[in-house]
Design a protein around this motif. Structure first.
Motif, PDB file in Angstrom:
ATOM      1  N   GLU A 173       0.846  -1.207   0.000  1.00 35.96           N
ATOM      2  CA  GLU A 173       0.000   0.000   0.000  1.00 35.96           C
ATOM      3  C   GLU A 173       0.881   1.257   0.000  1.00 35.96           C
ATOM      4  O   GLU A 173       0.643   2.195  -0.757  1.00 35.96           O
ATOM      5  N   ARG A 174       1.917   1.274   0.833  1.00 31.77           N
ATOM      6  CA  ARG A 174       2.816   2.434   0.926  1.00 31.77           C
ATOM      7  C   ARG A 174       3.519   2.696  -0.405  1.00 31.77           C
ATOM      8  O   ARG A 174       3.614   3.834  -0.852  1.00 31.77           O
ATOM      9  N   ARG A 175       3.996   1.624  -1.042  1.00 31.18           N
ATOM     10  CA  ARG A 175       4.722   1.795  -2.307  1.00 31.18           C
ATOM     11  C   ARG A 175       3.797   2.263  -3.421  1.00 31.18           C
ATOM     12  O   ARG A 175       4.187   3.093  -4.252  1.00 31.18           O
ATOM     13  N   MET A 176       2.567   1.742  -3.461  1.00 30.90           N
ATOM     14  CA  MET A 176       1.616   2.186  -4.489  1.00 30.90           C
ATOM     15  C   MET A 176       1.228   3.648  -4.264  1.00 30.90           C
ATOM     16  O   MET A 176       1.176   4.432  -5.213  1.00 30.90           O
ATOM     17  N   ALA A 177       0.978   4.012  -3.006  1.00 28.25           N
ATOM     18  CA  ALA A 177       0.638   5.400  -2.682  1.00 28.25           C
ATOM     19  C   ALA A 177       1.824   6.318  -3.009  1.00 28.25           C
ATOM     20  O   ALA A 177       1.633   7.452  -3.466  1.00 28.25           O
ATOM     21  N   GLY A 178       3.034   5.817  -2.815  1.00 29.20           N
ATOM     22  CA  GLY A 178       4.232   6.589  -3.147  1.00 29.20           C
ATOM     23  C   GLY A 178       4.320   6.903  -4.631  1.00 29.20           C
ATOM     24  O   GLY A 178       4.741   7.995  -5.026  1.00 29.20           O
ATOM     25  N   ALA A 179       3.909   5.950  -5.469  1.00 24.52           N
ATOM     26  CA  ALA A 179       3.909   6.177  -6.923  1.00 24.52           C
ATOM     27  C   ALA A 179       2.936   7.297  -7.278  1.00 24.52           C
ATOM     28  O   ALA A 179       3.236   8.166  -8.114  1.00 24.52           O
ATOM     29  N   VAL A 180       1.770   7.322  -6.625  1.00 19.20           N
ATOM     30  CA  VAL A 180       0.779   8.366  -6.888  1.00 19.20           C
ATOM     31  C   VAL A 180       1.300   9.718  -6.389  1.00 19.20           C
ATOM     32  O   VAL A 180       1.152  10.736  -7.073  1.00 19.20           O
ATOM     33  N   ALA A 190       3.731   6.305 -13.583  1.00 22.23           N
ATOM     34  CA  ALA A 190       3.179   5.983 -12.259  1.00 22.23           C
ATOM     35  C   ALA A 190       2.431   4.654 -12.301  1.00 22.23           C
ATOM     36  O   ALA A 190       2.558   3.826 -11.390  1.00 22.23           O
ATOM     37  N   LYS A 191       1.668   4.431 -13.372  1.00 19.08           N
ATOM     38  CA  LYS A 191       0.918   3.170 -13.494  1.00 19.08           C
ATOM     39  C   LYS A 191       1.870   1.981 -13.609  1.00 19.08           C
ATOM     40  O   LYS A 191       1.618   0.924 -13.029  1.00 19.08           O
ATOM     41  N   ILE A 192       2.950   2.161 -14.340  1.00 19.42           N
ATOM     42  CA  ILE A 192       3.954   1.093 -14.471  1.00 19.42           C
ATOM     43  C   ILE A 192       4.541   0.781 -13.100  1.00 19.42           C
ATOM     44  O   ILE A 192       4.695  -0.383 -12.723  1.00 19.42           O
ATOM     45  N   ALA A 193       4.844   1.828 -12.325  1.00 16.96           N
ATOM     46  CA  ALA A 193       5.390   1.627 -10.979  1.00 16.96           C
ATOM     47  C   ALA A 193       4.393   0.861 -10.108  1.00 16.96           C
ATOM     48  O   ALA A 193       4.770  -0.068  -9.378  1.00 16.96           O
ATOM     49  N   ILE A 194       3.123   1.221 -10.200  1.00 15.49           N
ATOM     50  CA  ILE A 194       2.078   0.538  -9.415  1.00 15.49           C
ATOM     51  C   ILE A 194       1.988  -0.933  -9.825  1.00 15.49           C
ATOM     52  O   ILE A 194       1.912  -1.828  -8.988  1.00 15.49           O
ATOM     53  N   ARG A 195       2.024  -1.191 -11.128  1.00 13.24           N
ATOM     54  CA  ARG A 195       1.945  -2.583 -11.609  1.00 13.24           C
ATOM     55  C   ARG A 195       3.186  -3.387 -11.190  1.00 13.24           C
ATOM     56  O   ARG A 195       3.091  -4.581 -10.923  1.00 13.24           O
ATOM     57  N   ASN A 196       4.325  -2.733 -11.142  1.00 18.12           N
ATOM     58  CA  ASN A 196       5.537  -3.424 -10.677  1.00 18.12           C
ATOM     59  C   ASN A 196       5.408  -3.818  -9.205  1.00 18.12           C
ATOM     60  O   ASN A 196       5.855  -4.898  -8.807  1.00 18.12           O
ATOM     61  N   VAL A 197       4.797  -2.952  -8.405  1.00 20.47           N
ATOM     62  CA  VAL A 197       4.566  -3.277  -6.997  1.00 20.47           C
ATOM     63  C   VAL A 197       3.624  -4.475  -6.908  1.00 20.47           C
ATOM     64  O   VAL A 197       3.846  -5.392  -6.113  1.00 20.47           O
ATOM     65  N   ARG A 198       2.582  -4.476  -7.766  1.00 17.65           N
ATOM     66  CA  ARG A 198       1.641  -5.604  -7.783  1.00 17.65           C
ATOM     67  C   ARG A 198       2.374  -6.898  -8.122  1.00 17.65           C
ATOM     68  O   ARG A 198       2.187  -7.921  -7.464  1.00 17.65           O
ATOM     69  N   ARG A 199       3.226  -6.838  -9.135  1.00 21.40           N
ATOM     70  CA  ARG A 199       3.990  -8.026  -9.544  1.00 21.40           C
ATOM     71  C   ARG A 199       4.853  -8.537  -8.388  1.00 21.40           C
ATOM     72  O   ARG A 199       4.872  -9.734  -8.095  1.00 21.40           O
ATOM     73  N   MET A 202      -6.139  -3.111  -4.574  1.00 14.69           N
ATOM     74  CA  MET A 202      -5.266  -1.975  -4.247  1.00 14.69           C
ATOM     75  C   MET A 202      -4.712  -1.359  -5.531  1.00 14.69           C
ATOM     76  O   MET A 202      -4.668  -0.136  -5.681  1.00 14.69           O
ATOM     77  N   THR A 203      -4.308  -2.225  -6.464  1.00 17.33           N
ATOM     78  CA  THR A 203      -3.774  -1.759  -7.746  1.00 17.33           C
ATOM     79  C   THR A 203      -4.818  -0.929  -8.482  1.00 17.33           C
ATOM     80  O   THR A 203      -4.537   0.182  -8.938  1.00 17.33           O
ATOM     81  N   ASP A 204      -6.045  -1.474  -8.584  1.00 19.10           N
ATOM     82  CA  ASP A 204      -7.123  -0.765  -9.286  1.00 19.10           C
ATOM     83  C   ASP A 204      -7.394   0.594  -8.643  1.00 19.10           C
ATOM     84  O   ASP A 204      -7.560   1.597  -9.340  1.00 19.10           O
ATOM     85  N   LYS A 205      -7.414   0.620  -7.303  1.00 20.43           N
ATOM     86  CA  LYS A 205      -7.687   1.873  -6.587  1.00 20.43           C
ATOM     87  C   LYS A 205      -6.623   2.928  -6.909  1.00 20.43           C
ATOM     88  O   LYS A 205      -6.938   4.083  -7.200  1.00 20.43           O
ATOM     89  N   HIS A 206      -5.350   2.524  -6.902  1.00 19.79           N
ATOM     90  CA  HIS A 206      -4.276   3.491  -7.152  1.00 19.79           C
ATOM     91  C   HIS A 206      -4.194   3.901  -8.619  1.00 19.79           C
ATOM     92  O   HIS A 206      -3.852   5.045  -8.916  1.00 19.79           O
ATOM     93  N   VAL A 207      -4.536   2.998  -9.533  1.00 14.35           N
ATOM     94  CA  VAL A 207      -4.561   3.359 -10.955  1.00 14.35           C
ATOM     95  C   VAL A 207      -5.697   4.358 -11.203  1.00 14.35           C
ATOM     96  O   VAL A 207      -5.521   5.343 -11.938  1.00 14.35           O
ATOM     97  N   GLU A 208      -6.853   4.143 -10.566  1.00 14.10           N
ATOM     98  CA  GLU A 208      -7.968   5.093 -10.682  1.00 14.10           C
ATOM     99  C   GLU A 208      -7.562   6.457 -10.148  1.00 14.10           C
ATOM    100  O   GLU A 208      -7.884   7.483 -10.742  1.00 14.10           O
ATOM    101  N   GLU A 209      -6.871   6.467  -9.016  1.00 11.11           N
ATOM    102  CA  GLU A 209      -6.420   7.727  -8.427  1.00 11.11           C
ATOM    103  C   GLU A 209      -5.448   8.435  -9.371  1.00 11.11           C
ATOM    104  O   GLU A 209      -5.516   9.649  -9.561  1.00 11.11           O
ATOM    105  N   THR A 210      -4.564   7.658  -9.991  1.00  8.01           N
ATOM    106  CA  THR A 210      -3.617   8.207 -10.965  1.00  8.01           C
ATOM    107  C   THR A 210      -4.376   8.854 -12.127  1.00  8.01           C
ATOM    108  O   THR A 210      -4.065   9.970 -12.535  1.00  8.01           O
ATOM    109  N   ASP A 211      -5.398   8.148 -12.631  1.00  7.91           N
ATOM    110  CA  ASP A 211      -6.195   8.687 -13.744  1.00  7.91           C
ATOM    111  C   ASP A 211      -6.902   9.979 -13.341  1.00  7.91           C
ATOM    112  O   ASP A 211      -6.944  10.943 -14.112  1.00  7.91           O
ATOM    113  N   ALA A 212      -7.451  10.009 -12.126  1.00 10.83           N
ATOM    114  CA  ALA A 212      -8.178  11.191 -11.665  1.00 10.83           C
ATOM    115  C   ALA A 212      -7.249  12.400 -11.517  1.00 10.83           C
ATOM    116  O   ALA A 212      -7.576  13.511 -11.956  1.00 10.83           O
TER     117      ALA A 212
END
Length: 185
Positions: free
Chosen positions: A10-17, A124-133, A163-173
Motif C-alpha cells: 500500500e505504501r509503495r503504491m501510494a508513493g507512486a501516486v 506511475a501506473k507502471i510503478a504501481i503494476r511493478n509493486v503488484r507483480r 489496491m492496484t485498481d484503486k491506485h490506478v484510478e487515483e492516478t487517472d483522476a
C-alpha cells in the motif's frame, strides 16, 4: 516469516501516486504555482542548493511568482539558477526580490504539456503494476514455503489487485484534473 507485507505494498503504491502529483505540480500552467520552482537549484557558497534553501518562494498574484532572496549576494546566482531551469520564466529583479510573471501558454504548448502529463501518469501506473507483480511473487513464494494456503494466496492476490485498481484510478483522476487545468487556463 511471510514475505508479503500488505502495508508495504500500500505504501509503495501510494508513493507512486504521490510522485506523480509532484511531477504534475512541476508542469507550468498559466497559473502561478510555487511548486514550479521546486526543481530549481542554485550555485551558492561553492555548492549546489535547492532554491527553497536560499530564498522564500510565494505567489502573491495568480499570474506572478515572487522569490525573496535571503542574502543579497545570492541574487544573481538565484537569477541564473531560474534561467538554467528552462521554465520559460524571465526574472525581474526588484531589490532582494525577483518577480516572475507567468507567460501565457499557446495552444501548441498546452497540448505538449497535456501529453507530458499523460507520460508521467503512465510511468506511475507502471510503478504501481511493478509493486503488484512484486507482491504476487512474494505471495507465491509464501505459498511455496507452506506459510499460506493456495486459497489464502488467491484471496490476497485479489486484495492486491483491488489496491492496484484503486491506485490506478487515483492516478487517472489526478492526471485528468491536471490535463483539464492545462487545457482550460
Amino acid at each position: 516469516m511471510p514475505k508479503y507485507d500488505k502495508a508495504d505494498v500500500e505504501r509503495r503504491m501510494a508513493g507512486a501516486v504521490e510522485s506523480l502529483r509532484g511531477d504534475l505540480g512541476g508542469l507550468r500552467t498559466g497559473r502561478a504555482n510555487t511548486a514550479l520552482l521546486d526543481p530549481v537549484v542554485v550555485e551558492v557558497y561553492g555548492s549546489m542548493m535547492p532554491l527553497n534553501q536560499v530564498a522564500t518562494v510565494s505567489a502573491p498574484e495568480s499570474r506572478m511568482l515572487s522569490v525573496q532572496v535571503w542574502d543579497k549576494a545570492n541574487i544573481s546566482a538565484v537569477e541564473k539558477g531560474i534561467s538554467k531551469a528552462n521554465l520559460g520564466l524571465n526574472p525581474m529583479t526588484d531589490g532582494q526580490t525577483l518577480r516572475l510573471p507567468m507567460p501565457d501558454l499557446n495552444e501548441e504548448r498546452r497540448k505538449e504539456l497535456a501529453k507530458l502529463a499523460g507520460t508521467y501518469a503512465e510511468k506511475a501506473k507502471i510503478a504501481i503494476r511493478n509493486v503488484r507483480r512484486d507482491a504476487n511473487e512474494a505471495l507465491k513464494e509464501d505459498e511455496k514455503k507452506k506459510e499460506i494456503s493456495e486459497d489464502e494466496r488467491k484471496r490476497l492476490e485479489e486484495e492486491v489487485q483491488k489496491m492496484t485498481d484503486k491506485h490506478v484510478e487515483e492516478t487517472d483522476a489526478v492526471t485528468a484534473a491536471k490535463e483539464k487545468e492545462i487545457l482550460t487556463q
